[in-house]
Enzyme design. Structure first.
Site, PDB file in Angstrom:
ATOM      1  N   LYS A   1       0.829  -1.205   0.000  1.00 55.04           N
ATOM      2  CA  LYS A   1       0.000   0.000   0.000  1.00 55.04           C
ATOM      3  C   LYS A   1       0.867   1.260   0.000  1.00 55.04           C
ATOM      4  O   LYS A   1       0.585   2.221  -0.728  1.00 55.04           O
ATOM      5  CB  LYS A   1      -0.934  -0.002   1.212  1.00 55.04           C
ATOM      6  CG  LYS A   1      -2.041  -1.037   1.135  1.00 55.04           C
ATOM      7  CD  LYS A   1      -2.871  -1.047   2.402  1.00 55.04           C
ATOM      8  CE  LYS A   1      -3.981  -2.090   2.347  1.00 55.04           C
ATOM      9  NZ  LYS A   1      -4.796  -2.107   3.586  1.00 55.04           N
TER      10      LYS A   1
ATOM     11  N   GLY B   1      -0.413  -4.403  10.631  1.00 53.33           N
ATOM     12  CA  GLY B   1       0.871  -3.991  10.086  1.00 53.33           C
ATOM     13  C   GLY B   1       0.932  -2.486   9.923  1.00 53.33           C
ATOM     14  O   GLY B   1      -0.076  -1.822   9.678  1.00 53.33           O
TER      15      GLY B   1
ATOM     16  N   SER C   1      -1.168   0.912   6.459  1.00 56.62           N
ATOM     17  CA  SER C   1      -1.465  -0.115   7.446  1.00 56.62           C
ATOM     18  C   SER C   1      -2.386  -1.163   6.845  1.00 56.62           C
ATOM     19  O   SER C   1      -3.152  -0.879   5.924  1.00 56.62           O
ATOM     20  CB  SER C   1      -2.127   0.521   8.681  1.00 56.62           C
ATOM     21  OG  SER C   1      -2.347  -0.441   9.693  1.00 56.62           O
ATOM     22  N   ASP C   2      -2.290  -2.373   7.372  1.00 55.75           N
ATOM     23  CA  ASP C   2      -3.198  -3.442   6.979  1.00 55.75           C
ATOM     24  C   ASP C   2      -3.488  -4.287   8.206  1.00 55.75           C
ATOM     25  O   ASP C   2      -2.635  -4.394   9.105  1.00 55.75           O
ATOM     26  CB  ASP C   2      -2.594  -4.313   5.872  1.00 55.75           C
ATOM     27  CG  ASP C   2      -3.596  -5.307   5.324  1.00 55.75           C
ATOM     28  OD1 ASP C   2      -4.469  -4.879   4.543  1.00 55.75           O
ATOM     29  OD2 ASP C   2      -3.529  -6.490   5.693  1.00 55.75           O
ATOM     30  N   GLN C   3      -4.678  -4.846   8.256  1.00 57.96           N
ATOM     31  CA  GLN C   3      -5.050  -5.623   9.439  1.00 57.96           C
ATOM     32  C   GLN C   3      -5.795  -6.888   9.041  1.00 57.96           C
ATOM     33  O   GLN C   3      -6.566  -6.891   8.074  1.00 57.96           O
ATOM     34  CB  GLN C   3      -5.943  -4.785  10.359  1.00 57.96           C
ATOM     35  CG  GLN C   3      -6.294  -5.486  11.673  1.00 57.96           C
ATOM     36  CD  GLN C   3      -7.235  -4.644  12.529  1.00 57.96           C
ATOM     37  OE1 GLN C   3      -8.409  -4.522  12.221  1.00 57.96           O
ATOM     38  NE2 GLN C   3      -6.705  -4.040  13.579  1.00 57.96           N
TER      39      GLN C   3
END
Length: 202
Positions: free
Chosen positions: A58, A111, A74-76
């Protein structure tokens, strides 16, 4: 002290209203951008590996458009008993998810990447938060889902809303991570990039 004139552009690589709300807590001026990233999991990767990969992807998707900026991405993803948890999309699936979680623990991995395109610097980390649900009755589940309709949320709840009423405990370093952006790690990274925090505008 970092002045407004010397502050680099800050770009949040997300259009999530929840991540935007969290970043606003730091009082920094920023813009948002939507990264065009294929979020399909790779067959052999773990949840942690996927979250790390997508967070970086991203940030890198936004970087060419912002050559002199700090990009925050961010990633979740959540997992239960070692399996990834998806979005329920409708009431019946959400009921089934919450039934499974009753009295059990769900792990959320969030993240975070800060990409400093001024200096070609990448900072990355992974936050883990463990959410233990209380014993949920059928009426608990029904009332919650009717009130909040969390059908586009992995795990069928919104921790920033009434989802908190479903929990027995939360174990983790940063409660903000559960909502989608680990602010403690983020402030550490922004300081490493030369920002003064708390930030006092001119």
């Amino acid at each position: 002290m970092t002045s407004t004139s010397s502050l680099p552009q800050i770009v949040l690589a997300s259009t999530s209203p929840f991540r935007k709300m969290l970043l606003e807590k730091l009082g920094l001026p920023f813009v948002t951008a939507k990264p065009e990233v294929d979020e399909t999991p790779n067959p052999s990767e773990t949840v942690a590996e996927m979250v790390n990969r997508l967070s970086l992807a991203k940030a890198e998707a936004i970087a060419p458009h912002h050559p002199d900026a700090l990009i925050i991405a961010s990633d979740q993803s959540a997992s239960f008993q070692g399996r990834p948890i998806g979005k329920p999309h409708h009431y019946e699936n959400a009921v089934e998810q919450l039934r499974q979680f009753s009295g059990q623990t769900v792990t959320f991995r969030t993240g975070l990447v800060v990409l400093d395109t001024r200096h070609n610097l990448t900072l990355q980390t992974l936050d883990e938060t463990h959410v233990t649900f209380r014993s949920l009755s059928e009426i608990d589940i029904h009332n919650y889902l009717i009130l909040e309709e969390p059908y586009q949320c992995a795990g069928s709840f919104k921790s920033e809303g009434l989802g908190i009423t479903l929990f027995e405990s939360i174990e983790g370093k940063d409660p903000n991570a559960l909502i989608g952006l680990p602010l403690i790690d983020l402030t550490h990274f922004l300081r490493q990039c030369g920002l003064q925090l708390p930030y006092l505008p001119d």
